[in-house]
Design a protein around this motif. Structure first.
Motif, short mmCIF file in Angstrom:
data_model
loop_
_atom_site.label_atom_id
_atom_site.label_comp_id
_atom_site.label_asym_id
_atom_site.label_seq_id
_atom_site.Cartn_x
_atom_site.Cartn_y
_atom_site.Cartn_z
N LEU A 1 0.89 -1.24 -0.08
CA LEU A 1 -0.02 0.04 0.12
C LEU A 1 0.73 1.07 0.04
O LEU A 1 0.81 2.22 -0.66
CB LEU A 1 -0.93 -0.04 1.12
N PHE A 2 1.97 1.45 0.92
CA PHE A 2 2.67 2.50 1.25
C PHE A 2 3.58 2.50 -0.18
O PHE A 2 3.81 3.78 -0.46
CB PHE A 2 3.45 2.48 2.23
N SER A 3 4.01 1.76 -0.77
CA SER A 3 4.73 1.86 -2.04
C SER A 3 4.16 2.51 -3.12
O SER A 3 4.50 3.54 -3.71
CB SER A 3 5.53 0.58 -2.42
N SER A 4 2.66 2.03 -3.32
CA SER A 4 1.90 2.49 -4.32
C SER A 4 1.49 3.87 -4.05
O SER A 4 1.49 4.63 -5.05
CB SER A 4 0.60 1.69 -4.47
N LEU A 5 1.22 4.16 -2.71
CA LEU A 5 0.79 5.61 -2.44
C LEU A 5 2.12 6.69 -2.77
O LEU A 5 2.02 7.64 -3.19
CB LEU A 5 0.45 5.83 -0.90
N ARG A 6 3.37 6.30 -2.29
CA ARG A 6 4.46 6.89 -2.58
C ARG A 6 4.59 7.08 -4.06
O ARG A 6 5.05 8.42 -4.25
CB ARG A 6 5.79 6.15 -1.95
N LEU A 13 4.29 11.09 2.87
CA LEU A 13 2.66 10.77 3.04
C LEU A 13 2.11 11.70 4.18
O LEU A 13 2.94 11.56 5.35
CB LEU A 13 2.57 9.53 2.95
N ASP A 14 0.87 11.91 4.21
CA ASP A 14 0.04 12.25 5.17
C ASP A 14 -0.86 10.97 5.60
O ASP A 14 -1.69 10.78 4.75
CB ASP A 14 -0.91 13.56 5.10
N VAL A 15 -0.78 10.54 6.74
CA VAL A 15 -1.55 9.55 7.05
C VAL A 15 -2.42 9.68 8.37
O VAL A 15 -1.95 10.60 9.37
CB VAL A 15 -0.72 8.23 7.26
N LEU A 16 -3.36 9.05 8.77
CA LEU A 16 -4.41 9.28 9.80
C LEU A 16 -4.33 7.71 10.27
O LEU A 16 -4.44 6.74 9.93
CB LEU A 16 -5.66 9.37 9.38
N ASP A 17 -3.95 7.92 11.65
CA ASP A 17 -3.72 6.54 12.45
C ASP A 17 -5.02 6.70 13.53
O ASP A 17 -5.04 7.23 14.66
CB ASP A 17 -2.56 6.61 13.49
N LEU A 18 -6.00 5.87 13.05
CA LEU A 18 -7.32 5.72 13.76
C LEU A 18 -7.09 4.92 14.85
O LEU A 18 -6.54 3.85 14.71
CB LEU A 18 -8.45 5.23 12.85
N CYS A 19 -8.00 5.06 15.81
CA CYS A 19 -7.83 4.36 17.05
C CYS A 19 -6.71 4.17 17.66
O CYS A 19 -5.99 3.01 18.15
CB CYS A 19 -8.74 2.84 16.98
N TYR A 26 0.82 2.18 12.10
CA TYR A 26 1.65 2.44 10.72
C TYR A 26 3.50 1.81 11.03
O TYR A 26 3.98 2.04 12.12
CB TYR A 26 2.00 3.69 10.44
N PRO A 27 3.89 1.12 10.08
CA PRO A 27 5.11 0.51 10.30
C PRO A 27 6.23 1.55 10.05
O PRO A 27 6.20 2.62 9.64
CB PRO A 27 5.38 -0.40 9.07
N PRO A 28 7.47 1.36 10.72
CA PRO A 28 8.54 2.51 10.22
C PRO A 28 8.69 2.42 8.81
O PRO A 28 8.41 1.68 8.16
CB PRO A 28 9.88 1.61 11.12
#
Length: 79
Positions: A1-6, A13-19, A26-28
């Motif tokens: 997922l992150f490679s595709s987004l990048r 990237l701007d990410v939302l960590d829900l709960c 999110y991984p390192p």
């Protein structure tokens, strides 16, 4: 997922960590296909735990069961 987004958006990237809590979902960046994170917004129920999470760049304390609307505008996150 992150490679595709990048590849699609570029970095960082701007990410939302829900709960979120004292650990991020999110991984390192090395485990995320080398993606770097610019904004990691953590939303959770415990302010002290969110404050202890070193991956977060900002926190929001909210019980989504009581108030299910996210405290963000539409579309500010890549993931």
């Amino acid at each position: 997922l992150f490679s595709s987004l990048r590849a699609a958006r570029g970095e960082p990237l701007d990410v939302l960590d829900l709960c979120s809590s004292w650990l991020s979902h999110y991984p390192p960046s090395e485990a995320a296909g080398g993606a770097r994170f610019h904004r990691v917004a953590g939303l959770g129920m415990n302010r002290d735990e969110l404050a202890a999470n070193k991956a977060l760049t900002e926190i929001a304390v909210q019980d989504l069961n009581k108030r299910p609307k996210l405290p963000y505008s539409d579309g500010p996150f890549d993931a």
